[in-house]
Design an enzyme around this catalytic site. Structure first.
Site, mmCIF file in Angstrom:
data_model
loop_
_atom_site.group_PDB
_atom_site.id
_atom_site.type_symbol
_atom_site.label_atom_id
_atom_site.label_comp_id
_atom_site.label_asym_id
_atom_site.label_seq_id
_atom_site.Cartn_x
_atom_site.Cartn_y
_atom_site.Cartn_z
ATOM 1 N N HIS A 92 0.834 -1.071 -0.352
ATOM 2 C CA HIS A 92 0.274 0.371 -0.047
ATOM 3 C C HIS A 92 0.822 1.355 -0.120
ATOM 4 O O HIS A 92 2.164 1.582 0.681
ATOM 5 C CB HIS A 92 -1.084 0.224 1.159
ATOM 6 C CG HIS A 92 -1.791 -0.736 1.193
ATOM 7 N ND1 HIS A 92 -1.436 -1.835 2.122
ATOM 8 C CD2 HIS A 92 -2.961 -0.982 1.241
ATOM 9 C CE1 HIS A 92 -2.741 -2.330 2.365
ATOM 10 N NE2 HIS A 92 -3.437 -2.239 1.738
ATOM 11 N N ASP A 133 2.305 2.435 3.280
ATOM 12 C CA ASP A 133 2.848 1.155 3.850
ATOM 13 C C ASP A 133 4.410 1.420 3.852
ATOM 14 O O ASP A 133 5.453 1.791 4.948
ATOM 15 C CB ASP A 133 2.770 -0.237 3.734
ATOM 16 C CG ASP A 133 1.563 -0.685 3.721
ATOM 17 O OD1 ASP A 133 0.176 -0.539 4.341
ATOM 18 O OD2 ASP A 133 1.348 -1.197 2.735
ATOM 19 N N HIS A 165 -11.609 -13.347 4.080
ATOM 20 C CA HIS A 165 -13.258 -12.454 3.255
ATOM 21 C C HIS A 165 -13.580 -13.981 3.739
ATOM 22 O O HIS A 165 -14.790 -13.345 3.728
ATOM 23 C CB HIS A 165 -12.326 -12.176 2.283
ATOM 24 C CG HIS A 165 -10.885 -10.799 2.786
ATOM 25 N ND1 HIS A 165 -10.401 -9.806 1.902
ATOM 26 C CD2 HIS A 165 -10.458 -10.854 4.300
ATOM 27 C CE1 HIS A 165 -9.428 -9.057 2.471
ATOM 28 N NE2 HIS A 165 -9.647 -9.622 3.789
ATOM 29 N N ASP A 172 -5.762 -13.364 9.882
ATOM 30 C CA ASP A 172 -4.984 -13.281 8.374
ATOM 31 C C ASP A 172 -4.379 -13.805 9.172
ATOM 32 O O ASP A 172 -2.703 -13.300 9.552
ATOM 33 C CB ASP A 172 -4.337 -11.574 9.361
ATOM 34 C CG ASP A 172 -5.747 -10.909 8.070
ATOM 35 O OD1 ASP A 172 -6.053 -10.950 6.791
ATOM 36 O OD2 ASP A 172 -5.053 -9.851 7.570
HETATM 37 C C1 XUL Z 1 -7.680 -5.871 4.060
HETATM 38 C C2 XUL Z 1 -6.439 -6.685 3.058
HETATM 39 C C3 XUL Z 1 -6.433 -5.720 2.222
HETATM 40 C C4 XUL Z 1 -5.987 -5.780 1.428
HETATM 41 C C5 XUL Z 1 -5.186 -4.712 0.479
HETATM 42 O O1 XUL Z 1 -8.784 -7.185 5.103
HETATM 43 O O2 XUL Z 1 -7.359 -7.991 2.565
HETATM 44 O O3 XUL Z 1 -4.587 -5.732 2.932
HETATM 45 O O4 XUL Z 1 -5.293 -6.993 0.422
HETATM 46 O O5 XUL Z 1 -6.141 -3.155 0.534
HETATM 47 CO CO CO Z 2 -6.160 -8.771 0.938
#
Ligand code: XUL
Ligand code: CO
Length: 437
Positions: free
Chosen positions: A101, A104, A271, A309
Site C-alpha cells: 500500500h 506502508d 474474507h 489473517d
Molecule cells: C484487508 C486486506 C487488505 C488488502 C489490500 O483485509 O486484505 O490488506 O489486501 O488493501
Molecule cells: Co487482502
C-alpha cells in the site's frame, strides 16, 4: 548496509526429510508440475503491510514486534532503510514478488504534495532494490482507510472532498506501481460500506464507487499502465457491511456498472470465510465468470469470527485452492500473495521466516497434491459422469436451447417419471481426496 538477518542465508529446498526449520521441505522452485515450475505456478508474494509494518498491537495491548532495524520514526530515512531490509528478507526467502500500500512504504506528509514527495523518495529505493534483487511488484494498492479523513469511506464518503483526495492517492499510487513495473493494482474497499443505513444513501455511494473505478480505468489508459486491476471482496471489517462483500456481489457490481472487462478478483481466504463461504466457493464463483485474478493467501481461526489473517498451513485448504486455480488455467497476472501476519506472540524477526516458509511449503504441497488428483482423473471423471444425462438426449437439447417448456412437457408426459438419479457419493469422494493428502 548492515544485514538485518545476519544469521540467515538463502532459504533452500532440502526435501521432505529435512528437519531444518529454515529450509523448504516441499517448495522446490525449479520442480516441474503440469509443465511449469513451482515458481511460475505459485508466484509467491510477500506483503509489505503486515510483514514490515505490523506492530502486533491489538485492541487490548501495544505492539510487541521486535524489529531492530526500525527506529519507529516516520522519517524518510527510516522508511528507506526499512525498504532495504524488506528486500533482504524477500530475496533470502526466495519469493519472486511483493505487494504494498502507498502508506506502508512511505509516511504521510503534512499535505498531499509532501506525501507524494515522500512516496517518490521511497519508491526510488524500491526501484533500486527491485533491480538489485530481481524481486518484482505483483501489485500496488492505496491505503485510503487508515487516516481520519476516511472516517466515512473514500470514494463512498458523504464528503466529496474525500472522494477527490482518494482519487489523488490512487492516481499517484498507480503511477508509482507503473514506474516500478507492477503487474497489477488492487482495489480493496477499506471503508467503502456503512455502519448504519440510517445515515447512508447506499445507491448514491455505490454509484460513486463505480464512478471512481471508471476514473481509475481512464487514468490507467492515460498513463499506459498495462497491469491487471483487481477488486478484493470482503464482507465486513472495518465496516458492518462492505459493498464488495463477496465474489458474487463484486461481479454483479462490476457488470451493473460496465466495469467487468477491466477487473478481475483478488480472492482472500479469510474474507471468504467472513462472508460465510469457503475459499473454494469464492474461487469457483470468480473462475466461472472468467474473473479469477489473484489470491490473498491466509486463513482465519475456526473459533474466532474476525479477520485474523493467519499464515495458511492447512493442506486441505491449499489443495482445494490449487485445484480451483489449476482448473481455471493457473495464475496469469496474479499469484499467491501472503496477506498474513505473524501472531502477536511471535514477535522475533525469525518468526517472519518460519511463517512464510510454512505458507510456501503448504502451497507447494497443495499444488502437487492437486496435480496428482488431476492426473489420477477419478475426481474429474466422477463429476463428468454425474452430468452424463446432459451429454445426449433431452439434456443436450436443453443445453442447446432446442427445448421449450412445451417440448419438455411432451417429453415427460410420454415418459411419465424422471429417470432415477445416482448417489452424490460425498463420503467416497472425501476418502478419495484423503488418498492424496
Ligand atoms: C484487508 C486486506 C487488505 C488488502 C489490500 O483485509 O486484505 O490488506 O489486501 O488493501
Ligand atoms: Co487482502
Amino acid at each position: 548496509m548492515k544485514s538485518a538477518f545476519p544469521q540467515i542465508t538463502e532459504i533452500r529446498y532440502e526435501g521432505p526429510k529435512s528437519k531444518n526449520p529454515l529450509a523448504f521441505k516441499h517448495y522446490n522452485a525449479d520442480e516441474i508440475v503440469e509443465g511449469k515450475t513451482l515458481r511460475d505456478h505459485l508466484r509467491f508474494a510477500v506483503v509489505y503491510w503486515h510483514t514490515f509494518r505490523g506492530t502486533g498491537s491489538d485492541p487490548f495491548g501495544a505492539g510487541t514486534m521486535q524489529r531492530p532495524w526500525d527506529d519507529g520514526s516516520a522519517s524518510i530515512s527510516n522508511a528507506q532503510n526499512r525498504a532495504r531490509v524488506a528486500f533482504e528478507f524477500i530475496s533470502k526467502l526466495g519469493a519472486p514478488y511483493y505487494c504494498w500500500h502507498d502508506r506502508d512504504v512511505a509516511p504521510e506528509g503534512k499535505n498531499l504534495r509532501e506525501t507524494n514527495k515522500n512516496l517518490d523518495a521511497v519508491a526510488k529505493v524500491l526501484k533500486e532494490e527491485q533491480k538489485r534483487t530481481g524481486v518484482k511488484l505483483l501489485w500496488g494498492t492505496t491505503n485510503a482507510f487508515s487516516h481520519p479523513r476516511f472516517v466515512h469511506g473514500a470514494s463512498t464518503s458523504c464528503n466529496a472532498d474525500v472522494f477527490a483526495f482518494a482519487a489523488c492517492q490512487v492516481k499517484k499510487a498507480m503511477e508509482v506501481t507503473h514506474e516500478l513495473g507492477g503487474e497489477g493494482y488492487t482495489f480493496w474497499g477499506g471503508r467503502e460500506g456503512y455502519m448504519t443505513l440510517l445515515n447512508t444513501d447506499m445507491k448514491r455511494e455505490q454509484e460513486h464507487l463505480a464512478k471512481f473505478l471508471h476514473l481509475a480505468v481512464a487514468h490507467k489508459k492515460a498513463i499506459g499502465f498495462k497491469g491487471q486491476f483487481y477488486i478484493e471482496p470482503k464482507p465486513k471489517e472495518p465496516t458492518k457491511h462492505q459493498y464488495d462483500s463477496d465474489a458474487a456481489a463484486c461481479l454483479n457490481f462490476l457488470r451493473e456498472f460496465d466495469l467487468l472487462p477491466h477487473f478481475k478478483l483478488n480472492i482472500e481466504t479469510n474474507h471468504a470465510t467472513l462472508a460465510g463461504h469457503t475459499m473454494q466457493h469464492e474461487l469457483e464463483v470468480a473462475g466461472a465468470a472468467g474473473a479469477l485474478g489473484s489470491i490473498d493467501a491466509n486463513t482465519g481461526d475456526e473459533l474466532l469470527g474476525w479477520d485474523t489473517d493467519q499464515f495458511p498451513t492447512s493442506i486441505y485448504l491449499t489443495t482445494y485452492t490449487m485445484l480451483s486455480v489449476l482448473k481455471y488455467g493457473g495464475f496469469k497476472t496474479g499469484g499467491v500473495n501472503f496477506d498474513a501476519k505473524v501472531r502477536r506472540e511471535s514477535f522475533e524477526p525469525i518468526d517472519l521466516f518460519y511463517a512464510h516458509i510454512g505458507g510456501m511449503d503448504a502451497f507447494a504441497r497443495g499444488l502437487k497434491i492437486a496435480a496428482a488428483i488431476r492426473k489420477d482423473g477419478r475426481l474429474a471423471e466422477f463429476v463428468k459422469n454425474r452430468y452424463a444425462s446432459w451429454d445426449s438426449g433431452i439434456g443436450a437439447k436443453i443445453e442447446a436451447g432446442k427445448a421449450s417448456f412445451k417440448d419438455l412437457e411432451a417429453y415427460m408426459l410420454k415418459k411419465g417419471e424422471a429417470a432415477a438419479s445416482s448417489s452424490g457419493r460425498q463420503e467416497y469422494l472425501e476418502n478419495l481426496i484423503n488418498e492424496f493428502i
